[in-house]
Scaffold this motif. Structure first.
Motif, short mmCIF file in Angstrom:
data_model
loop_
_atom_site.label_atom_id
_atom_site.label_comp_id
_atom_site.label_asym_id
_atom_site.label_seq_id
_atom_site.Cartn_x
_atom_site.Cartn_y
_atom_site.Cartn_z
N SER A 6 -3.79 94.75 71.59
CA SER A 6 -4.04 95.05 73.00
C SER A 6 -4.10 93.76 73.81
N GLY A 7 -4.62 92.70 73.19
CA GLY A 7 -4.59 91.41 73.86
C GLY A 7 -3.16 90.97 74.12
N PHE A 8 -2.33 91.22 73.13
CA PHE A 8 -0.91 90.87 73.23
C PHE A 8 -0.25 91.61 74.38
N ILE A 9 -0.59 92.89 74.48
CA ILE A 9 0.06 93.68 75.52
C ILE A 9 -0.44 93.29 76.91
N ILE A 10 -1.72 92.97 76.99
CA ILE A 10 -2.23 92.51 78.29
C ILE A 10 -1.51 91.23 78.70
N GLU A 11 -1.28 90.36 77.71
CA GLU A 11 -0.59 89.11 78.01
C GLU A 11 0.84 89.39 78.48
N LEU A 12 1.50 90.35 77.84
CA LEU A 12 2.85 90.70 78.26
C LEU A 12 2.84 91.16 79.71
N ARG A 13 1.87 91.98 80.04
CA ARG A 13 1.78 92.46 81.43
C ARG A 13 1.55 91.29 82.37
N ASN A 14 0.69 90.36 81.93
CA ASN A 14 0.44 89.20 82.79
C ASN A 14 1.71 88.39 83.00
N GLY A 16 4.46 89.53 83.44
CA GLY A 16 5.32 90.23 84.37
C GLY A 16 6.16 91.32 83.77
N LEU A 17 5.99 91.60 82.47
CA LEU A 17 6.77 92.66 81.86
C LEU A 17 6.11 94.01 82.13
N PRO A 18 6.88 94.99 82.56
CA PRO A 18 6.28 96.29 82.83
C PRO A 18 6.10 97.07 81.52
N VAL A 19 4.89 97.11 81.01
CA VAL A 19 4.63 97.86 79.77
C VAL A 19 3.77 99.06 80.13
N SER A 20 4.30 100.24 79.90
CA SER A 20 3.55 101.43 80.29
C SER A 20 2.65 101.87 79.14
N LEU A 21 1.80 102.82 79.45
CA LEU A 21 0.84 103.30 78.45
C LEU A 21 1.56 103.95 77.28
N THR A 22 2.58 104.75 77.58
CA THR A 22 3.29 105.41 76.47
C THR A 22 3.96 104.39 75.58
N GLU A 23 4.48 103.34 76.18
CA GLU A 23 5.14 102.32 75.37
C GLU A 23 4.13 101.63 74.47
N ASN A 24 2.96 101.44 75.02
CA ASN A 24 1.87 100.88 74.25
C ASN A 24 1.58 101.74 73.01
N LEU A 25 1.49 103.06 73.24
CA LEU A 25 1.22 103.97 72.13
C LEU A 25 2.36 103.95 71.12
N ASP A 26 3.59 103.92 71.65
CA ASP A 26 4.74 103.86 70.76
C ASP A 26 4.67 102.64 69.84
N ALA A 27 4.28 101.53 70.44
CA ALA A 27 4.20 100.30 69.66
C ALA A 27 3.21 100.46 68.52
N MET A 28 2.08 101.10 68.83
CA MET A 28 1.07 101.33 67.78
C MET A 28 1.64 102.19 66.66
N ARG A 232 3.13 80.69 80.12
CA ARG A 232 3.71 81.79 80.89
C ARG A 232 4.82 81.27 81.79
N LYS A 233 5.99 81.82 81.59
CA LYS A 233 7.12 81.39 82.42
C LYS A 233 7.55 82.56 83.27
N PRO A 234 8.01 82.30 84.46
CA PRO A 234 8.47 83.42 85.28
C PRO A 234 9.72 84.04 84.68
N LEU A 235 9.91 85.32 84.88
CA LEU A 235 11.13 85.99 84.45
C LEU A 235 12.29 85.41 85.26
N PRO A 236 13.51 85.51 84.72
CA PRO A 236 14.64 84.89 85.41
C PRO A 236 14.74 85.29 86.88
N GLU A 237 14.47 86.56 87.17
CA GLU A 237 14.65 86.97 88.56
C GLU A 237 13.53 86.45 89.47
N ASP A 238 12.46 85.91 88.85
CA ASP A 238 11.36 85.40 89.66
C ASP A 238 11.33 83.88 89.73
N VAL A 239 12.27 83.23 89.05
CA VAL A 239 12.30 81.77 89.09
C VAL A 239 12.66 81.31 90.50
#
Lengths: 479, 287
Positions: A6-14, A16-28, A232-239
């Motif tokens: 869950s720490g990992f997923i929070i970091e992904l969200r930070n 800038g990656l859009p990780v939804s709740l269902t995707e989180n569950l899928d990963a588990m 943390r690096k910005p995504l290409p479209e946010d550079v």
């Protein structure tokens, strides 16, 4: 494990990656099917469930490295300085000596002189020896990076220090020399190129090893969360265009092409599927014959919105050159959405560059020619918007017509020259629209020598275009 | 439900047996898709073997491949199901006088009058099925919604008949060339797999398995040259299928190794734009 994930997923969200709740569950779910020892499979399982856009893969990889780099068996931090790997290295080193390369006595990696280290590295690169390369990366970091615990410096600083000491560019030349010797005689051009690519590839891998090693050490020092934040690096479209590094520029260029393709497809679709037009009387009557004269099927005229004519006037002085380049590339990549595109570039003089784009199909070549051939310097090569606009008005002003949309690109940092804002006012009276795109953050506008406000009052809108996302949104609105 | 695969490794080996060389990512995602019962969204440049992956997996598990080719204007009557109007009309006319209206009404909306289209066919099939929804990025965003029910629940709701649920969960592959951003709703339901140009070693392996009569050395050279060419800034980088075509060409020409001259003469197999060919030819000969 759950906490870690869950720490990992929070970091992904930070990041800038859009990780939804269902995707989180899928990963588990997914990781319950994968043996945890298999690090690669684990990574792909997380990737497949969490990352749904290829452009985000790099960010994902970075975060993954930080969070899980300490967990794989072959990556345990201790053996970087432990006995096992030293023995290994000694073995390797002796191999190297047998080939007549190193001549230092045995005594562990630490006692090697830098020259010997370089020789071993060269051998490793030559033979593409993965294990040795990894070991050498460790040694190089330990020796050259000068890492101090708790020092608040980013990983790039250490990377730079390590690589500077290794002189990998020189290494490439040496490798080429060596392989020439091996063949005995000169290589053909093709062979030379292929060899070079091969070595480049290996050196790139080695660099990645070094980077990974630095990261591992930093994570051990500071903990995953703090580390992820600095990486943390910005995504290409946010550079941001104005502050992109060389690597980021490359990535931007790569992501520009699929983006323009998408944009073109979307615009073409919009044009076709737009609002229905007024009733087409003739067509309706013609089709009514099929129903015995009853107009059962009304037909409508398709609206054909006029394609705008585009005039781009871009500042290509140092600070904003990258932005101008990207905008021109984007505009030309979708130039079939416009009836005509004309491009002008300036620093303190102005020059038309439309021809460069006409002659070649290759946009990047045209951009290159602009950089080298366009005659944009009038006095000293410092931006002078006022003079450039004035000349533009004198030379090309009469070619602006009510169909043209004028795009002005630049940060409006005029070096305290006269603004000549009346030109913009005149242009606006003749053209359909005048827009100004500014690559600077909005908070910097009108500070120092920026006079974007003065010009802005005469335009139909000033837009902040710091990154690809904003640029794309604007261009879509335009066409 | 039985699992089709034992482990990631078994997927990989199995695919290799049917001449598809998967890397860790591909094998891993296929394995997961089976375990989780989720569709796979395969994305990547054209000609990297996205469609071939679905075909190979079908061959591997001995399933029937049902393919839905997407295009602009695809609608539910072509993707899901359609009522057989003519047959319904005949049914009504056949016993105009005998039956009461309510009987006929119930009758003509029975499964007898239903024409199944690929998606419905895939979930009603008794045998194992691999469903391939090809180039899903070509349909409009609105049409994507058609797929959502079948992808997440493996069922199709027909207003007149009720809901038809899958007898067995098919493996579903969606491919996309990424000409537009797919909707979040669709992406969320799928596992995501990006297939990129392969690493040099894998490309060499691919050439070796796919092209009969190619020597190891030639395959190595081909893979190296293609890697070099991909590094040039081109309109369209050579895809795997083009690499294979090129390898076949060279084998047909009876070559054991390529030099710059021969490479240049056959570049048109690898590259499809004149400007690209000129550029690559220049690069190969000059530096």
């Amino acid at each position: 494990m759950l906490d870690l994930l869950s720490g990992f997923i929070i970091e992904l969200r930070n990041a800038g990656l859009p990780v939804s709740l269902t995707e989180n569950l899928d990963a588990m779910h997914a990781i319950s099917h994968i043996p945890l020892e298999d690090r690669e499979a684990f990574k792909y399982a997380l990737g497949a469930t969490l990352v749904k856009n290829n452009a985000h893969w790099r960010s994902f990889e970075t975060v993954f490295e930080v969070y899980f780099s300490l967990r794989g068996p072959e990556y345990s931090i201790t053996d970087g300085d432990g006995e096992g790997s030293i023995d290994d290295l000694l073995q390797q080193m002796q191999d190297a000596q047998m080939k007549g390369e190193g001549n230092g006595g045995a005594g562990g990696m630490d006692s090697l002189t830098p020259e010997e280290l370089m020789n071993i590295l060269m051998n490793a690169l030559m033979n593409g020896d993965q294990a040795l390369m990894r070991a050498l990366a460790r040694q190089a970091v330990q020796r050259f990076a000068g890492m101090e615990p708790g020092r608040p410096v980013g990983g790039t600083y250490y990377l730079y220090r390590t690589l500077r000491n290794l002189d990998l560019d020189g290494m490439l030349d040496k490798l080429m020399e060596a392989s020439k010797k091996e063949v005995g005689g000169d290589l053909t051009k093709l062979e030379e190129r292929l060899e070079k690519d091969e070595y480049n590839d290996r050196i790139e891998k080695f660099k990645q090893e070094v980077e990974a090693e630095i990261r591992r050490r930093l994570v051990a020092d500071r903990g995953a969360e703090a580390m992820a934040k600095t990486l943390r690096k910005p995504l290409p479209e946010d550079v941001e265009f104005m502050h992109a590094s060389r690597d980021e520029m490359q990535n931007l260029k790569k992501s520009l092409q699929p983006l323009t393709r998408k944009l073109a497809a979307r615009l073409a679709r919009k044009r076709r599927h737009g609002r229905k037009g007024p009733l087409d009387f003739r067509n309706t009557v013609r089709h009514s014959l099929a129903y015995g004269g009853v107009p059962a099927e009304p037909k409508f005229k398709y609206p054909r919105p006029a394609k705008p004519e585009l005039i781009v006037i871009a500042d290509i002085s140092g600070s904003v050159a990258a932005f101008a380049r990207f905008t021109l590339m984007l505009v030309y990549a979708i130039s079939n959405q416009f009836s005509k595109v004309r491009a002008f570039v300036f620093i303190d003089g102005i020059d038309e560059v439309t021809e460069y784009f006409k002659k070649t199909e290759d946009i990047s070549e045209a951009i290159h020619r602009i950089n080298t051939e366009a005659d944009v310097i009038w006095v000293d090569g410092h931006s002078d918007y006022g003079h450039a606009f004035e000349v533009f008005w004198d030379k090309y002003g009469k070619e602006i017509n009510p169909k043209s949309t004028v795009l002005l690109l630049g940060d409006a940092r005029n070096n305290y020259h006269a603004s000549q804002a009346w030109v913009i006012k005149e242009i606006r009276q003749k053209a359909r629209h005048v827009y100004w795109l500014n690559p600077e953050p909005r908070s910097y506008w009108n500070t120092g020598d920026s006079i974007v406000g003065e010009y802005g009052t005469h335009t139909d809108g000033v837009y902040e275009c710091r990154n690809l996302r904003q640029l794309e949104a604007f261009v879509e609105k335009l066409a | 439900m039985d699992n089709r695969f034992e482990s990631v490794q078994s997927v990989r080996d199995g695919l290799k047996d049917v001449n598809y060389l998967a890397d860790d990512g591909i094998a891993g995602v296929v394995f997961l898709a089976d375990r989780l019962g989720k569709p796979i969204l395969v994305e990547g440049p054209a000609g990297t073997g996205k469609t071939q992956l679905a075909k190979s997996v079908a061959e591997l598990i001995g399933a029937k491949l049902i393919r839905l080719q997407c295009y602009e204007g695809l609608d539910e009557s072509k993707a899901l199901y359609e009522w057989n109007y003519k047959k319904q009309l005949l049914r009504i006319q056949a016993d105009r006088n005998s039956d009461a209206w309510s009987d006929i009404h119930d009758d003509i909306f029975g499964s007898e009058f239903l024409l199944t289209r690929p998606l419905l066919e895939a979930i009603t099939s008794k045998e194992p099925v691999v469903l391939l929804i090809d180039e899903v990025d070509r349909v409009e965003v609105e049409t994507e919604a058609l797929l959502l029910e079948i992808l997440s629940e493996y069922q199709v709701s027909i207003p007149e008949l009720g809901t038809i649920t899958a007898t067995q969960i098919p493996l579903v592959f969606l491919t996309s060339n990424n000409t537009r951003e797919l909707s979040e709703a669709l992406k969320r339901r799928c596992l995501f797999l990006h297939v990129d140009y392969p690493q040099m070693e894998r490309e060499k392996e691919i050439v070796l398995t796919k092209v009969p009569g190619v020597t190891e050395m030639l395959a190595d050279q081909i893979a190296r040259i293609v890697r070099s060419i991909r590094q040039i800034d081109l309109k369209k980088a050579p895809s795997v299928s083009e690499t294979i075509d090129w390898a076949r060409t060279l084998v047909l020409l009876g070559l054991d190794s390529v030099n710059a001259e021969q490479a240049k003469e056959t570049l048109h197999v690898l590259l499809k734009y004149q400007s690209d060919i000129a550029k690559a030819a220049k690069e190969l000969s000059d530096d």
